[in-house]
Enzyme design. Sequence first.
Site, short mmCIF file in Angstrom:
data_model
loop_
_atom_site.label_atom_id
_atom_site.label_comp_id
_atom_site.label_asym_id
_atom_site.label_seq_id
_atom_site.Cartn_x
_atom_site.Cartn_y
_atom_site.Cartn_z
N ARG A 42 0.83 -1.22 0.00
CA ARG A 42 0.00 0.00 0.00
C ARG A 42 0.86 1.26 0.00
NH1 ARG A 42 -5.28 -1.43 3.85
NH2 ARG A 42 -6.31 -2.62 2.20
N LYS A 204 -12.80 -9.94 8.59
CA LYS A 204 -13.85 -8.90 8.62
C LYS A 204 -15.14 -9.52 8.10
CE LYS A 204 -10.89 -4.86 7.84
NZ LYS A 204 -10.43 -3.89 6.82
N GLY A 361 -5.20 -5.97 2.08
CA GLY A 361 -3.95 -5.83 2.83
C GLY A 361 -3.46 -7.16 3.37
N GLY A 384 -11.87 -4.63 1.03
CA GLY A 384 -13.32 -4.37 0.99
C GLY A 384 -13.72 -3.62 -0.28
C1 3PG Z 1 -8.82 -1.82 4.43
O1 3PG Z 1 -7.92 -2.23 5.16
O2 3PG Z 1 -9.55 -2.58 3.77
C2 3PG Z 1 -9.01 -0.34 4.28
O3 3PG Z 1 -7.94 0.35 4.83
C3 3PG Z 1 -10.32 0.10 4.89
O4 3PG Z 1 -10.34 -0.21 6.26
P1 3PG Z 1 -11.73 -0.39 7.01
O5 3PG Z 1 -12.31 -1.69 6.54
O6 3PG Z 1 -11.42 -0.39 8.48
O7 3PG Z 1 -12.63 0.76 6.61
MG MG Z 2 -7.40 -4.51 6.02
#
Ligand code: 3PG
Ligand code: MG
Length: 403
Positions: A42, A204, A361, A384
């Site tokens: 990144r 996530k 990431g 995301g």
């Molecule tokens: C990610 O790591 O996908 C981006 O930096 C966005 O982070 P977030 O999902 O906490 O908004």
């Molecule tokens: Mg991330």
Amino acid sequence: MEKIWTLDTLPKLKERVAGTRVLLRVDLNVPMRGDKISDITRIERFLPTVRELSHLGCKIILMSHFGRPNGKVIAGMSIKPLLKFLEAKMDGQKIVFLDDLFNQRTRDLVNGLPSGGVALLENLRFHAGEEANDKNFVEALAVLGDIYINDAFSAAHRAHASTEGLAHVLPSAAGRSMEAELEALESALDNPKRPVMALVGGAKVSSKLEILSNLVSKVDRLVIGGAMANTFLYALGNDVGMSLCEKNMTDTVFQVMASADEAGCQLVLPSDVVIAEEFAANVANQNVPIAGVQPNSIILDIGEETVGAVTECLSECKTILWNGPLGAFETKPFDRGTIAVAKAVANLTFERKLRSIAGGGDTLAALKTANALDSFSYVSTAGGAFLEWLEGRELPGVVALSG
Ligand code: 3PG
Ligand code: MG
């Protein structure tokens, strides 16, 4: 591509640059292992924009979030530790750290930057106004800059102050990395060769689950791994023990399954997993079928049989889109499933049998561990945002830059 302003097209950028203050949104939300950055992609991707603006004589104010502090100051989520690393990547150029957004000293420091100078703002998510895209917070940021450049494609799915709001109050454009990501994804995924397989894992969970319902209409196979698979397995009545799992997402799981069915997308879930009684490096672990998961155990990786099934599925596909590690890959030996699949993708790509596109990431960090990163056809920094883009959603951070 939706027509967006870029550094080449933003009116007057080239004429008025000397001393122009540029608020540059980047994504410094890099994956960490302890206090080390586990993947710097990144950062590497946005550096060309910083250099270009610096050479033009702009004053650059870097802004980013780091983690999810939810509007509170959390010392462990300060962005400051990244400063030294950034300076080193920029050949020792000194970067001014701005730890308080709202004081006069910050404004003085910004105004006092030399032409080509760089400053870095503290984690924007220490302020609730960032995620709320609060008007006053946008204004507080806007007073620090004359123009706004967004080079954080990976945060473009967020309509936050620094990813969306600023574009409405300052002349704005995409940075080089944002521009390149959009172009690459568009050319790779416009009319992909079929069958297309999506491989989705990671931690996530709930935010991604919602996305899957739409994704199934775009792909022919959807393979689910990582913590997300636990939520599916649990919803289907399996014991997942103490595993990371979102038990309240059962309805969403059924909705995804129904959408997959309707769209003719084949859903692939793990048939076996690796379990342990605690989550730590090199603890005793076992490869068991799903029915063998014990109430006191934690699922930490996909099992060998599942790796075999995924690899076979891969060999039947022409395009793969990958987001999210398949297990707790930062902790050995729970990286095995991810590494095995990554190597298989890398080989098929190398043999030109597969077009492989990965994003995220943690995904990049995992592919790097597997030594597979360079073999992929395209690697996006976005996780995301990548998924939402695949789904066909408009990304607020991109839309706001359109001319
Ligand atoms: C990610 O790591 O996908 C981006 O930096 C966005 O982070 P977030 O999902 O906490 O908004
Ligand atoms: Mg991330």
